[in-house]
Design a protein around this motif. Structure first.
Motif, short mmCIF file in Angstrom:
data_model
loop_
_atom_site.label_atom_id
_atom_site.label_comp_id
_atom_site.label_asym_id
_atom_site.label_seq_id
_atom_site.Cartn_x
_atom_site.Cartn_y
_atom_site.Cartn_z
N ARG C 37 0.38 -18.66 23.93
CA ARG C 37 -0.65 -18.92 24.93
C ARG C 37 -2.03 -18.49 24.46
N LYS C 38 -2.07 -17.67 23.44
CA LYS C 38 -3.34 -17.19 22.94
C LYS C 38 -3.66 -17.76 21.56
N ALA C 39 -2.96 -18.81 21.17
CA ALA C 39 -3.19 -19.41 19.86
C ALA C 39 -4.65 -19.79 19.71
N GLY C 40 -5.22 -19.46 18.56
CA GLY C 40 -6.63 -19.75 18.32
C GLY C 40 -7.50 -18.52 18.50
N MET C 41 -7.02 -17.58 19.27
CA MET C 41 -7.82 -16.36 19.46
C MET C 41 -7.65 -15.42 18.26
N GLU C 42 -8.68 -14.63 18.05
CA GLU C 42 -8.55 -13.56 17.07
C GLU C 42 -7.76 -12.40 17.69
N MET C 43 -7.01 -11.72 16.89
CA MET C 43 -6.26 -10.56 17.36
C MET C 43 -7.21 -9.52 17.98
N ALA C 44 -8.41 -9.41 17.44
CA ALA C 44 -9.37 -8.42 17.94
C ALA C 44 -9.87 -8.76 19.34
N VAL C 46 -7.76 -9.89 21.65
CA VAL C 46 -6.64 -9.44 22.48
C VAL C 46 -6.54 -7.91 22.42
N TYR C 47 -6.76 -7.36 21.26
CA TYR C 47 -6.67 -5.92 21.03
C TYR C 47 -7.90 -5.44 20.25
N PRO C 48 -8.97 -5.11 20.95
CA PRO C 48 -10.20 -4.73 20.24
C PRO C 48 -10.05 -3.49 19.35
N HIS C 49 -8.97 -2.73 19.53
CA HIS C 49 -8.82 -1.56 18.64
C HIS C 49 -8.44 -2.00 17.22
N LEU C 50 -8.16 -3.29 17.04
CA LEU C 50 -7.86 -3.81 15.70
C LEU C 50 -9.06 -4.48 15.06
N ARG C 51 -10.19 -4.31 15.69
CA ARG C 51 -11.44 -4.96 15.28
C ARG C 51 -11.79 -4.81 13.81
N HIS C 52 -11.47 -3.66 13.24
CA HIS C 52 -11.87 -3.41 11.85
C HIS C 52 -10.96 -4.10 10.83
N ASP C 54 -8.75 -7.07 8.88
CA ASP C 54 -8.90 -8.46 8.45
C ASP C 54 -7.55 -9.14 8.67
N LEU C 55 -7.37 -9.70 9.86
CA LEU C 55 -6.08 -10.27 10.24
C LEU C 55 -6.19 -11.78 10.43
N PRO C 56 -5.09 -12.48 10.21
CA PRO C 56 -5.11 -13.91 10.54
C PRO C 56 -5.25 -14.10 12.05
N ALA C 57 -5.85 -15.19 12.48
CA ALA C 57 -5.96 -15.48 13.90
C ALA C 57 -4.57 -15.79 14.46
N LEU C 58 -4.44 -15.65 15.77
CA LEU C 58 -3.19 -16.01 16.42
C LEU C 58 -2.97 -17.51 16.31
N CYS C 59 -1.74 -17.89 16.05
CA CYS C 59 -1.45 -19.32 15.90
C CYS C 59 -0.19 -19.66 16.69
N LYS C 60 0.18 -20.91 16.68
CA LYS C 60 1.47 -21.30 17.24
C LYS C 60 2.54 -21.12 16.18
N ILE C 61 3.74 -20.85 16.61
CA ILE C 61 4.83 -20.61 15.65
C ILE C 61 5.01 -21.80 14.73
N GLU C 62 4.87 -23.00 15.28
CA GLU C 62 5.10 -24.18 14.46
C GLU C 62 4.04 -24.35 13.36
N ASP C 63 2.97 -23.59 13.47
CA ASP C 63 1.93 -23.70 12.45
C ASP C 63 2.13 -22.70 11.30
N ILE C 64 3.17 -21.92 11.37
CA ILE C 64 3.44 -20.97 10.30
C ILE C 64 4.28 -21.64 9.21
#
Lengths: 342, 342, 342, 342
Positions: C37-44, C46-52, C54-64
């Motif tokens: 449901r949050k595909a396309g959003m940055e993890m930061a 959803v969880y700003p404590h991860l702001r620092h 360098d993570l992949p953005a949230l995606c749909k499972i089928e896109d992995i």
């Protein structure tokens, strides 16, 4: 003889707080409780802490016979409130706890709440419910508009200073530390225990909080000119209470005198000795407000701190205080319970 | 006409809770407050939440004229209490909140409290203050010994089961979740906010907690044989409240019936519908006790859960309930305030 | 060289905890994060404590692209998990954190989770992820089913006792004090700050909690006969942690010996000296488990207390411990961070 | 090869936090822990969460062989610190976490701390430990004085604004919301759980807080003229964290630019997108600092909010960051652990 009371929207926190306070009020009796989506449920199912009470079941508003009601507290959401109140019999006394009738100017209402007011006629008639400052109007009012809880706290510490002309009107900063029950029982992520524990953050920062509409209206009226303050509320991990810190420019002794003088005979508002500061928990669960004044090391700068319980003095306690006046009762009736500490 | 009340040891949490409750009691008036180390201070200096009240300053016990006192609440530490009470005029009615007069047998007192009792004569005279079970004796008592707060909770859920013979007396386990105010306002490392937040731990585990003396005395008396239960209290991050979970062996329906029957006419004790469980916050700040009974999946095993506010029903509220009886007043007078939720 | 990691369902608390732990893991690298449901959003976001980070953005499972993934952590809700995992390439190593593959018997799954299992074939293949007891099977497993957090705590304190035959198998009572994050980030009224502060209550009382399926399966397997325990979890006002109190019938010294012996060489499980009890906060944020044994005053009765962090040793830490084994790494890699105290 | 570390005063919260952080630091090894009153005790007795670690027992300072120590962290109380440090071998590198060496001017020290400095010579030599602004001096320093935790937070948000000349230096107001661990593990009534739950209050209001000495020194130095700010800390019910709200007069966009520019390459300090505000829990347990800038509705007024964990970035994390520089290591070594959320 007791007065018959209806609470519309009884399933929220302010509704439950009204029930708590009325339970020991010697002259009020609850005859109807509405809760549209929960109609048919017993109040004890929604709030098991009320299990021992003999209360009417929750009903729909249309099922209430207002002919038997002396006064209705309206604890409905904003916008719903105006729709409901305009349909009530014009003889029913109403204390509204929503934001719908706080602002005199329909334009201001639309600016802060995002849509036009739908009951402009009765909006005109409503009296602003900050008891200590609208006592006479409230006594003869049919409709009283309870204030915002943040707005009440800010006004308690600032109104006397503006009225007395002892502070610079262009340099007023108000920083609030607010507990979570002000947001009601709504299901929002940032209100979860796991999110709020060990947390604190500002919200509606920079002049976006709706209670600014009340500050602007009231402070400008007192000053006879436009007054705009800076106002930032901060959510802290607590359930009840607001601690308001005002940074003002004016002599601390004059500030303290203006407050002490204004509240000298007020039963609920206590100004601490000069230099002392209040703590939020010291008023928890009560209708009291504690105010302290501290001089800053920079000459001419003063810190004023006030605290109330948002659910009591900030909404449901204030509502009963106003209802007491509207019903010709002693203003403090049912409201002298002691803060719960610890 | 009101009864004149003295509170000895008013500077602790139970003292402050007595003041809170008496403030709205229609027939009690506080005429003296003692606090030896704080003698001379105003109560509002020790507890600023009492700022609005007109209370006598804290004094030394020897400065109280007991001729003018109808009843004294003694909220002193264990051991101090017996030394003080034996010097009071023998006509003064006393409700003691310490552990000093709870145990009938001086040997048991010495076993659990580590030194001989110094007022054995008046120990004999004291009535155990669990109101619902000692009502008649309390009415005519001169000295009532308030129960331990954990002891009260455990007895509310277990006494009717032992009396009715519906559970195995050799298989009773009592696991308590207790809030921190039960430990008073004492400065101990494990009571610091930073230590207790996000924490939980058992203490006095394995049969070391002093309230076991009360359980042993009372349960054995009811059963007519020695009864020894297992009892483990656990500190949790909360300020007020005790949630007691009893694991018993007996039919759940019989257990529920025994409780419902025992408390049918009790104003403060509410047995929930079969299968429902209570929550600690639903009684916070009040004199109520909620009890629930749930059947386990293992046949013949039952879980009984009870909850009270340790400072109210567990100590100061109970004390006033007892004082009402001793003074010939209605037992519930001043005690029907609604729990504070949220 | 590092192993490429995907986290499916990264937007929940266990997902965030996996990210926290992997961030300092020397041999794992996150290459994909899904959150339907949050595909396309940055993890930061959803969880700003991860702001620092360098993570992949949230995606749909089928896109992995699972061809590039060495191991996937599956932190999806129950039922969703089985649907997703059965579609993954059969060569992808998977650590599942849901309940979907914990129970061997499809009938038991249906009994506790209310619907038939939709991936019975891979259910057979899954290894139960309680590392300390399934180490060898985990090393060679393709799919490991992480345990319930309550189930893990209870098993850590009870398995060695059942295996050693030192307690009565028909008299085991397990009372848990659990923090709120075990319920995830879901919007439920009883998880609100204002509801939980100063509160405590049991839930799923009497044998209704789903983790009993794991207890029944595992304890019966060890004992070679049906074992049914009593299990009551209690929610307390805390964010992380489980404190489990087991009431057992057996000699305390034998109980302590069985535990000390079982965990002598375990890096994460620490048995305290006889008579000492652990505190929940002493393991917060870490993969450690502390266990204490206290003798009751009733001969032959023993209290065993264990504590873990539900999000670490109870789910995401355990998952990484298992992944380490599956990838041929040192079991403790990335998991030796110290509990956060205070 | 690792550097040998001593921690003097290891039994306080900052000592425990140093141990927590050093435990996963690849190049530091703890060889000595002092705790005068607790000498002889194991660290795990004082802090059971460190039970799994192989640490030296607490000793007296005089029992440490400083010849084998590469760097000492000094986490002693104010005044004790200067007495101890002046007796250390002049070759021992020292990071002091007390207030003793923060102020350059002995007169200022005496003014804020109430007695003359007893080690004026080494006071001269000390480098102020706000890493991001004294990096070069710290690299070659023998003695670094860790900053106050409130002082660090305030400086992170205000230094770049003063340096860039984008705000009115005579209109700076700093309102802090601070968690309780900043007061250490000391036994004070207002730090008790029962007192602080549901509470909030200002302290050292009006220019009395000692960290003002640091603000005055640093801000005046940057500005090249005397700068005096208003500063009020408020205690809130939380264990770790400081949320600092600065009310400044200057264009929000210029303020945001100055901060973004100053911290562009800083690994630990993150400036949020314009208009966003940080939350205290988003940095908990980590060495990160989040900063947000919001424009007020009044033109020319800006709110700047910054947050750190007082025990990490505010003291022990900062200390290790400085030690890394002093030992020629990468500044971020051992400090990249992710905040603990929730």
């Amino acid at each position: 003889m007791t007065y018959k009371i209806a609470i519309l929207g009884a399933s929220g926190y302010t509704g439950a707080e009204l029930v708590r306070l009325i339970a020991t009020h010697p002259m009020m009796e609850i005859v109807a409780l509405s809760g549209d989506r929960k109609a048919g449920m017993e109040m004890a199912e929604v709030y098991p802490h009320l299990r021992h009470m003999d209360l009417p079941a929750l009903c729909k508003i249309e099922d209430i016979d207002f002919a038997t009601v002396d006064l209705a507290f309206c604890a409905l959401p904003h916008a719903t409130s105006q729709a409901v109140i305009k349909e009530l019999p014009p003889t029913t006394k109403v204390v509204d706890l929503s934001a719908d009738f706080r602002l005199r100017d329909p334009g201001e209402y639309e600016k802060w709440y995002g849509k036009p007011h739908s009951a402009v006629e009765i909006q005109k008639e409503a009296v602003y419910g900050l008891t200590e400052f609208y006592r006479d109007e409230i006594k003869s009012a049919r409709l009283v508009a309870g204030t915002g809880c943040n707005a009440a706290t800010g006004q308690f510490i600032l109104r006397p200073l503006i009225a007395a002309g002892v502070i610079d009107l262009d340099q007023i900063i108000l920083d609030l530390k607010v507990a979570v029950s002000g947001a009601g029982r709504s299901l929002k992520e940032h209100l979860l225990y796991g999110e709020l524990e060990d947390n604190a953050f500002g919200y509606s920062i920079g002049g976006k909080h709706r209670h600014l509409g009340e500050f602007d209206q009231e402070f400008s009226k007192i000053a006879g000119r436009d007054v705009r303050i800076q106002f930032t509320p901060n959510l802290i991990p607590a359930t009840r209470g607001i601690l308001a810190t005002a940074y003002v420019q004016g002599e601390a002794s004059a500030v303290h005198y203006a407050l002490a003088d204004a509240y000298m005979n007020e039963p609920f508002i206590h100004v601490l000795p000069f230099g002392q500061a209040p703590a939020m928990k010291h008023v928890r669960g009560s209708n009291f407000c504690h105010i302290g004044v501290v001089e800053d090391r920079i000459p001419g700068r003063t810190i004023v701190i006030g605290t109330i319980d948002n659910l009591t003095k900030g909404s449901s306690g204030q509502a009963i205080q106003n209802a007491n006046l509207m019903l010709g009762l002693d203003e403090t009736m049912g409201l002298m319970n002691v803060p719960m500490y610890p």
